[in-house]
Design an enzyme around this catalytic site. Sequence first.
Site, short mmCIF file in Angstrom:
data_model
loop_
_atom_site.label_atom_id
_atom_site.label_comp_id
_atom_site.label_asym_id
_atom_site.label_seq_id
_atom_site.Cartn_x
_atom_site.Cartn_y
_atom_site.Cartn_z
CB CYS A 159 14.77 9.06 13.29
SG CYS A 159 15.13 7.45 12.60
CB CYS A 191 16.25 15.45 10.74
SG CYS A 191 17.98 15.38 10.24
CG HIS A 192 12.32 13.34 10.80
ND1 HIS A 192 11.77 13.99 9.73
CD2 HIS A 192 13.21 12.46 10.28
CE1 HIS A 192 12.31 13.52 8.61
NE2 HIS A 192 13.19 12.60 8.91
CB CYS A 211 16.67 9.16 6.23
SG CYS A 211 15.43 10.37 5.77
CB CYS A 262 -4.06 -7.95 -8.70
SG CYS A 262 -2.28 -7.88 -8.84
CB CYS A 306 -8.17 -12.83 -6.41
SG CYS A 306 -7.67 -14.45 -6.96
CB CYS A 313 -0.12 -12.26 -4.03
SG CYS A 313 -1.59 -11.93 -3.07
#
Lengths: 107, 280
Positions: B95, B98-99, B133, B196, B199, B241
Amino acid sequence: MSRPRVRVPRKIKKGDTVTIKTLIAHKMETGVRRNKKTGKLIPRKIINGFEAKIDGKTVFKASLHPAVSANPYISFAISPEKSGKIDFVWTEDGGKTFTKSAKFTVA
Amino acid sequence: MLRKSIAAAALVALAVGAGSGVSAEDKPVGPWERKENHVKAPKDSPLDYLVSGYWFRTPKTRALQDDDFENPAFLWVEQGIEEWSKVDGKAGKSCASCHETAEKGMKGVSARYPVYSAKNKKMMAVTHQVNYCRENYMKAKKWKWESGKMLGMTAYIGLQSRGMPVNVSIDGPVRPFFEAGKDFYHERRGQFDLACVHCHQANFGQYIRADFLSQGHSNGFPTYRLKWQKLGSLHRRFRGCNNNIRAIPYKRGSPEYTNLELYLAWRGQGLKVESPSVRQ
């Protein structure tokens, strides 16, 4: 990934009591769960012991049992008289150990 | 039920007898009801105010989140830090190639995700992006959605946006996905025939069994749930849920859940990112 984390103050005032905090990543497999597919018991694998030593002398010791949650968090207080090194040892079922140490100065 | 009605009858009798009795003012005030914990709702929001799931939890759980040492999620964050600079895959990259640093490169990322990717013609959550990536730039194997490494990485990325307000874009090409997420939120499903909205909009602050219903915001994910005893993704929470209302859950990373993630992020627009949070 059973990496331990500890928090020990670097500098301690003489006569002060400080709190030591420890945390270890561990699944704490209780030994009463079953593999959903095969129905077989998953063998117990927990951290069963914890010990803290200052310069080789035990200052805190604990036995852990299957009811303790995953990623056990243990904290305790010490009031050291002189500078030193504190070693932490976690013991897993089967005898494997995880260690971590920290230095502190008393002034 | 019988005991409840007897108690209610006794209360009424008491109220009549004493003249004043138990009024609404005597009811303890939950921390989520206090004005100082409210955040202004975005324009066109169906909610009067926003309040983070943090304020629905017990003081003990909140204390765990407040201290980065005691917060068990940081065990995974540490893993994320390690993975950040670990070279993996045929391209010989990490990672960091590039970053550079996550502190610089990932600042504010979790606050504005999910985003629309014109290249892939789909909505991308942070998790999708990490795998994109890995596959295309690092030439490495994908990580599983709910694996320790993936959770550690997304928690580490989320941490870089901590304290920043959630700010997703819902305009332009994103609009149809937003509408799909909105429809999902309002659509009844499962044996219990609940959406959803029933509740988390109409009844937040009420008991659901032994627990308080929150407004269902996504600003704390990935979150360490005490029940799970590990870090978990938002899509895992969605599945939980859906299971609870006896509906067949979708897959983690599915377009349905990603659209819902977008709609939820918009509902929580302005709330501060808390990743990695601690919940019950």
